[in-house]
Design a protein around this motif. Sequence first.
Motif, PDB file in Angstrom:
ATOM      1  N   TRP A 104      55.693  39.042  37.023  1.00  6.57           N
ATOM      2  CA  TRP A 104      56.906  38.392  36.509  1.00  6.57           C
ATOM      3  C   TRP A 104      56.695  37.849  35.104  1.00  6.57           C
ATOM      4  O   TRP A 104      57.576  37.933  34.247  1.00  6.57           O
ATOM      5  CB  TRP A 104      57.325  37.258  37.458  1.00  6.57           C
ATOM      6  N   GLU A 105      55.535  37.280  34.883  1.00  6.88           N
ATOM      7  CA  GLU A 105      55.256  36.651  33.595  1.00  6.88           C
ATOM      8  C   GLU A 105      55.274  37.690  32.465  1.00  6.88           C
ATOM      9  O   GLU A 105      55.690  37.405  31.350  1.00  6.88           O
ATOM     10  CB  GLU A 105      53.881  35.958  33.671  1.00  6.88           C
ATOM     11  N   MET A 106      54.830  38.922  32.756  1.00  6.10           N
ATOM     12  CA  MET A 106      54.753  39.955  31.724  1.00  6.10           C
ATOM     13  C   MET A 106      55.976  40.862  31.716  1.00  6.10           C
ATOM     14  O   MET A 106      56.020  41.844  30.985  1.00  6.10           O
ATOM     15  CB  MET A 106      53.500  40.810  31.947  1.00  6.10           C
ATOM     16  N   HIS A 107      56.942  40.578  32.573  1.00  3.44           N
ATOM     17  CA  HIS A 107      58.172  41.371  32.603  1.00  3.44           C
ATOM     18  C   HIS A 107      58.908  41.170  31.280  1.00  3.44           C
ATOM     19  O   HIS A 107      59.143  40.028  30.870  1.00  3.44           O
ATOM     20  CB  HIS A 107      59.038  40.905  33.778  1.00  3.44           C
ATOM     21  N   PRO A 108      59.267  42.281  30.601  1.00  2.00           N
ATOM     22  CA  PRO A 108      59.881  42.139  29.278  1.00  2.00           C
ATOM     23  C   PRO A 108      61.134  41.267  29.257  1.00  2.00           C
ATOM     24  O   PRO A 108      61.463  40.684  28.232  1.00  2.00           O
ATOM     25  CB  PRO A 108      60.234  43.578  28.900  1.00  2.00           C
ATOM     26  N   MET A 109      61.833  41.161  30.383  1.00  4.06           N
ATOM     27  CA  MET A 109      63.100  40.435  30.378  1.00  4.06           C
ATOM     28  C   MET A 109      62.966  39.014  30.911  1.00  4.06           C
ATOM     29  O   MET A 109      63.946  38.282  30.974  1.00  4.06           O
ATOM     30  CB  MET A 109      64.131  41.192  31.237  1.00  4.06           C
ATOM     31  N   ASP A 110      61.784  38.643  31.345  1.00  2.00           N
ATOM     32  CA  ASP A 110      61.625  37.339  31.985  1.00  2.00           C
ATOM     33  C   ASP A 110      61.653  36.210  30.966  1.00  2.00           C
ATOM     34  O   ASP A 110      61.156  36.348  29.851  1.00  2.00           O
ATOM     35  CB  ASP A 110      60.311  37.310  32.763  1.00  2.00           C
ATOM     36  N   THR A 111      62.229  35.088  31.359  1.00  2.00           N
ATOM     37  CA  THR A 111      62.305  33.951  30.441  1.00  2.00           C
ATOM     38  C   THR A 111      61.530  32.737  30.940  1.00  2.00           C
ATOM     39  O   THR A 111      61.456  31.726  30.259  1.00  2.00           O
ATOM     40  CB  THR A 111      63.768  33.515  30.250  1.00  2.00           C
ATOM     41  N   GLN A 112      61.015  32.853  32.139  1.00  2.00           N
ATOM     42  CA  GLN A 112      60.337  31.710  32.750  1.00  2.00           C
ATOM     43  C   GLN A 112      58.928  31.556  32.154  1.00  2.00           C
ATOM     44  O   GLN A 112      58.258  32.536  31.877  1.00  2.00           O
ATOM     45  CB  GLN A 112      60.259  31.987  34.249  1.00  2.00           C
ATOM     46  N   ASP A 113      58.498  30.310  31.933  1.00  2.15           N
ATOM     47  CA  ASP A 113      57.127  30.063  31.480  1.00  2.15           C
ATOM     48  C   ASP A 113      56.344  29.460  32.646  1.00  2.15           C
ATOM     49  O   ASP A 113      56.639  28.351  33.086  1.00  2.15           O
ATOM     50  CB  ASP A 113      57.157  29.089  30.294  1.00  2.15           C
ATOM     51  N   ARG A 114      55.373  30.227  33.166  1.00  2.00           N
ATOM     52  CA  ARG A 114      54.649  29.783  34.358  1.00  2.00           C
ATOM     53  C   ARG A 114      53.246  29.282  34.045  1.00  2.00           C
ATOM     54  O   ARG A 114      52.409  29.170  34.928  1.00  2.00           O
ATOM     55  CB  ARG A 114      54.565  30.928  35.368  1.00  2.00           C
ATOM     56  N   ARG A 115      52.977  28.937  32.754  1.00  2.00           N
ATOM     57  CA  ARG A 115      51.602  28.607  32.390  1.00  2.00           C
ATOM     58  C   ARG A 115      51.153  27.269  32.967  1.00  2.00           C
ATOM     59  O   ARG A 115      50.033  27.139  33.456  1.00  2.00           O
ATOM     60  CB  ARG A 115      51.450  28.630  30.870  1.00  2.00           C
ATOM     61  N   GLU A 116      52.047  26.300  32.918  1.00  2.00           N
ATOM     62  CA  GLU A 116      51.694  25.008  33.493  1.00  2.00           C
ATOM     63  C   GLU A 116      51.487  25.138  35.004  1.00  2.00           C
ATOM     64  O   GLU A 116      50.541  24.591  35.569  1.00  2.00           O
ATOM     65  CB  GLU A 116      52.817  24.005  33.189  1.00  2.00           C
ATOM     66  N   PHE A 117      52.383  25.902  35.616  1.00  2.00           N
ATOM     67  CA  PHE A 117      52.276  26.167  37.054  1.00  2.00           C
ATOM     68  C   PHE A 117      50.938  26.842  37.381  1.00  2.00           C
ATOM     69  O   PHE A 117      50.261  26.479  38.345  1.00  2.00           O
ATOM     70  CB  PHE A 117      53.455  27.052  37.472  1.00  2.00           C
ATOM     71  N   LEU A 118      50.569  27.808  36.550  1.00  2.00           N
ATOM     72  CA  LEU A 118      49.312  28.525  36.772  1.00  2.00           C
ATOM     73  C   LEU A 118      48.119  27.579  36.739  1.00  2.00           C
ATOM     74  O   LEU A 118      47.214  27.665  37.558  1.00  2.00           O
ATOM     75  CB  LEU A 118      49.133  29.600  35.698  1.00  2.00           C
ATOM     76  N   LYS A 119      48.143  26.686  35.763  1.00  2.00           N
ATOM     77  CA  LYS A 119      47.001  25.785  35.586  1.00  2.00           C
ATOM     78  C   LYS A 119      46.977  24.702  36.669  1.00  2.00           C
ATOM     79  O   LYS A 119      45.930  24.428  37.257  1.00  2.00           O
ATOM     80  CB  LYS A 119      47.055  25.129  34.201  1.00  2.00           C
ATOM     81  N   ASP A 120      48.137  24.116  36.946  1.00  2.00           N
ATOM     82  CA  ASP A 120      48.138  22.925  37.790  1.00  2.00           C
ATOM     83  C   ASP A 120      48.410  23.187  39.264  1.00  2.00           C
ATOM     84  O   ASP A 120      47.968  22.441  40.125  1.00  2.00           O
ATOM     85  CB  ASP A 120      49.178  21.918  37.276  1.00  2.00           C
ATOM     86  N   VAL A 121      49.164  24.236  39.566  1.00  2.00           N
ATOM     87  CA  VAL A 121      49.542  24.465  40.962  1.00  2.00           C
ATOM     88  C   VAL A 121      48.839  25.686  41.549  1.00  2.00           C
ATOM     89  O   VAL A 121      48.212  25.618  42.595  1.00  2.00           O
ATOM     90  CB  VAL A 121      51.077  24.625  41.107  1.00  2.00           C
ATOM     91  N   ALA A 122      48.926  26.804  40.833  1.00  2.00           N
ATOM     92  CA  ALA A 122      48.397  28.046  41.391  1.00  2.00           C
ATOM     93  C   ALA A 122      46.875  28.113  41.316  1.00  2.00           C
ATOM     94  O   ALA A 122      46.249  28.947  41.970  1.00  2.00           O
ATOM     95  CB  ALA A 122      49.013  29.243  40.674  1.00  2.00           C
ATOM     96  N   GLY A 123      46.271  27.251  40.517  1.00  2.00           N
ATOM     97  CA  GLY A 123      44.813  27.167  40.504  1.00  2.00           C
ATOM     98  C   GLY A 123      44.102  28.285  39.770  1.00  2.00           C
ATOM     99  O   GLY A 123      42.973  28.649  40.131  1.00  2.00           O
ATOM    100  N   LEU A 124      44.757  28.832  38.752  1.00  2.00           N
ATOM    101  CA  LEU A 124      44.120  29.908  37.987  1.00  2.00           C
ATOM    102  C   LEU A 124      42.697  29.569  37.520  1.00  2.00           C
ATOM    103  O   LEU A 124      41.813  30.429  37.577  1.00  2.00           O
ATOM    104  CB  LEU A 124      45.019  30.278  36.791  1.00  2.00           C
ATOM    105  N   PRO A 125      42.423  28.314  37.071  1.00  2.00           N
ATOM    106  CA  PRO A 125      41.065  28.025  36.601  1.00  2.00           C
ATOM    107  C   PRO A 125      39.996  28.106  37.701  1.00  2.00           C
ATOM    108  O   PRO A 125      38.813  28.118  37.398  1.00  2.00           O
ATOM    109  CB  PRO A 125      41.162  26.581  36.066  1.00  2.00           C
ATOM    110  N   MET A 126      40.410  28.176  38.957  1.00  2.00           N
ATOM    111  CA  MET A 126      39.421  28.301  40.027  1.00  2.00           C
ATOM    112  C   MET A 126      38.741  29.664  40.031  1.00  2.00           C
ATOM    113  O   MET A 126      37.651  29.834  40.573  1.00  2.00           O
ATOM    114  CB  MET A 126      40.093  28.077  41.392  1.00  2.00           C
ATOM    115  N   CYS A 127      39.402  30.643  39.457  1.00  6.35           N
ATOM    116  CA  CYS A 127      38.821  31.991  39.413  1.00  6.35           C
ATOM    117  C   CYS A 127      37.694  32.011  38.402  1.00  6.35           C
ATOM    118  O   CYS A 127      37.860  31.559  37.276  1.00  6.35           O
ATOM    119  CB  CYS A 127      39.880  33.014  39.038  1.00  6.35           C
TER     120      CYS A 127
END
Lengths: 255, 257, 604
Positions: A174-197
């Motif tokens: 979704w984040e890389m979808h050319p038409m998407d307008t949502q910014d999920r970076r904060e969500f990635l860092k704080d909720v989805a736990g991307l830094p755990m990888c």
Amino acid sequence: MSEEMVLSVFRGDQTGGREEEFHVPLETGMVVLDALHYIQAEHAPDLAVRWNCKAAHCGSCSAEINGRPKLLCKTRLDQYEGQVVHVRPMHAFPLIKDLVTDVSSNYRAAKQIPAFSPRTPAPFTMYQRDVDRVQEFHQCIECFLCQDTCHVLRDHNARDRYFGPRMMAKIAEWEMHPMDTQDRREFLKDVAGLPMCNVTRCCVEVCPEHIVITDNAIIPLKERVADLYWDPIRAIFRRFQRSSTSSQPSSTVTS
Amino acid sequence: MAQPLPRETRNAGPARRQRAPRLWLEPTVTAVVFGLFVLYSLWEVFFHNNGVYGNYVSPFFSPQVGRWFGMKSFIAFPVVWIPFLFRGTCYYYRKEYNRAWFWHPSACASPEPTGRRYTGESRFPFSWTNLHRYFWYLAVIVLIFLWKDTVQAFFFTHGFAVHLGSLLMLVNAIFLTLYTFSCHAFRHLVGGGKDCNSCAFGPNAGKATTSYTLWTKVSRWNQRHGSWAWASLFSVWVVDLYVRLLIMGVIHDVRFF
Amino acid sequence: MSENRQSSGLSPVNLDTIETHDYDVVVVGAGGAGLRAAIAASEGTARVAVISKSLLGKAHTVMAEGGVAASLGNVDSDDSWDTHFYDTMKSGHFINQYRTAEIFAKEVPDRVLELETWGAVFDRTPAGKIMQRPFGAHSFRRLAHIGDRTGKELIRTLQYKVIHQNVDIFQEVTTTRLLTDEEGRIAGLFGYYREDGHFVVFRAKAIVLATGGFGKAYKVTSNSWESTGDGAALAFRIGAELMDIEMVQFHPTGMVWPPGVRGLLVTEGVRGEGGLLYNSKHERFMLRYDPVQQELSSRDVVARSIFKENQAERGTPHGGAWLDISHLPATMVKAKLPGMYEQFLSLADVDITREAFEVAPTTHYVMGGIRVDPETEATNVPGLYAAGEVACGLHGANRLGGNSLGDILVFGRRAGMAALAYAQSVDYPTLIPAQIEEEVRRVLAPFSRQDGERPYHMMSELQEIMTTYAGIVRSGESLAAGLEHLELLRLRAERMAVQGSRAYNPGWHTVFDVESLILLGEAVIRGALARKESRGAQWRTDYPEELPEMGKVNFVQTWADGHVVVREEPVEPMPEHLAKLFESDQAPGVVRQAARKANQGGGS
């Protein structure tokens, strides 16, 4: 072919269990799931195994064969000739019974991801080269083998702190979808736990759809998060840009 | 895919129990090689104040910033941290050392130490790997000097010539260039950060942009990033050792033509 | 939650301990139609639940490969809804409900675009629009697709849409009975959690059935284990009507070898992209059977042609035909048919970019199903709706490739909307405790039977009977014999027994699948006996011709006092403006295209 294979299949539930051995006649092109069906029909009618399409399209029959996370319907038995084939449930998920595990945590995580929100309703004008990248993630069959092999979920039981590789691929989609307008970076860092990888790439090794999850989804997402939180030069640039253009369209759109 | 067992074994008796995969082998080799390299590097930068032999400059000592400022000891220090941290924050090296040194995990789908609370890359020092792009910028500057050194390595007091040292330097520069420009952070910078490369309106709508073309190329190189990481690690090691041994007088340079 | 979750055998029924939920709309089935219905029903504030026999996103929709047919006209601008309507009616041999086909052809482009708005990413044309590929018996390139994994794209998009809606999803719950109130209206349903076997009752104002077909009634099938016709059987037992149930589609190209993958679907996209069919003499036999459309003829024709080649002993070693796409560049095959490439390489050791591969007909789809109203998908049971493969009306005697994915979108939505409207107009129904008690006893009975029949064996015997006597080729004689065998099997199946506990017990689950399939198997055979002609998917050797008078009737079946009753109903005639479309031999769009080309030729 009249050869026989020996399958050692885990039987049990939350209270405990052990492997039971079954003898199965080997047929040409037989996969592990065929052998389990034979066992159900002839020896153990209540052997629990989840499966749907038996064509590697639906991703239901994930398990661990000789210690490797694999799809039961896509793993040929002939490669194990001369060995005992050990079939166990996925280790990273709570056991329900025999080979069936509780994968509901994945659906709970999925529900939290901010949904795709396009600039305009379809029809979109998008070019193939721009969608190639996200179409890779659309190949996902949600077998959750990547979740199973990911050591963050598997060994550290950190399902509440990390959504796992499958959800990273979904977010990337979704984040890389050319038409998407949502910014999920904060969500990635704080909720989805991307830094755990810690990018050890085991998810890439098990993916039956050959999605390069780490390099094409997780690392690009880490770089996007770094753009926002770890790049002072960009931060200054952003501030400058914001003050100079007040009519800039907002980067997030609420639906 | 597992190899079928040889016939003899298969007929020898009842089916074998679980085969023992040698999961420890790869992380052990990696841990040993990385460890040796680090020890070697420490020995090199702590105990030596000269990395130059004639027209050869060891990659550990280039550019010679320490010398420019008249430093007398630890002259490698002003620069050597750059490539060191560039590699230390590299996504490929992260994979390798997280597996080999920290056993998170040592091998896929095999048990790992679970004692301490695992925090991945969310806490210091691992969170600083997010600064990879800045080390990349600096590494590119270092790389420019390295190419200068490489050209210089073909020009001896008597003029142009090709020695073993010159060739080693050239190979090293090529590997380092490939390693640097196949970087994940660079891939993000040239176009990976964009969601759409041909969404422009007007006459250019649907045409590939320069950044798209670049991104496609870098993406292709990026698939070999790990190979270049290993190749350039060894080439740096070999060139430095070669220069060091020349300085120490243990070996003599070989001239080809 | 019930106290006796792990217990087996008969236990006293205490209705107070059974988990009960109240919902305005309950959707049974989480395939494309079910999810689309749930999305439509949840637009307001209504309480909506989806009940699924397996996990979310695993339903049979995921197996659809080639694409979704919609007259977007992105590739062929002459395409339009009337041409799609024409193709659909013609391939259905005119026993489809014209109004269903009309609504479908008009609405499906919007439904496809809606998916794009929700995040589906179809392959693109050079101009950046949704790419469309040719498919059997479609006049134009019409199928929007993503490689050969279009079904997965559909269900994934709907799945992620629905979890962000106000919908409760009950995964791995089997429905065993629909409950009615005193007046015979829908009151809810009874089921159990597969995980631990505990019972659950849903009280519902309206129920949408979206449970798919019953391809599992046959031995060689492209269907997953779920396609056991639960919805059709459940509805049939409480008085809903089935229609044209004898129309079972055999997809011409299923995998043949090795045995474990027999029946696995080989997408029509292979032929759409240029794949050619050969017999053992290396003849392109389709040139003989359909010189115009050749390999891209309709599915009934191609399937029969392969069957006939084998009868004439021109088949391949394992009884099929050769399908060859190796004349195309390998990179293109891998890009357009990645799933097929992978499937053959990993399961059959065949590289389709280099060699031809064997294919043979496989059970694929059921055109017949629950009789519904074209506008609302309402059945004759008040409060009960049906959409997708479980319903009947759109496809007639033969379904066009790509029409099923459109079907589930268009009619899933309509069923959801109609169910919501109905639910808002009525009060919560009153459940009849006796129905629930009776069902608890019935569902637990297999545990108490000693030395009964094994459900798995019953299943394979049923498949054997249906394949042998009511398969791709039928006759009055074979059907009568099949009916006899089926009756014997039904009696034995009443004594099915299971071992173990109620916790995730596949043997127990299979009992209910077998019961549904035996019932529907009988309906198929009775329908096929009634239809004394060959039409579309129905091929009878004793009546090899398509008969005009039979084209005017649908066969409707009802369940009365434990018996299947078949009756004729006239096919609704098309109004004049639609009937006019069929006056020419060519589809309306093709006529327009020819006229336009002639104009351009004259003008320049």
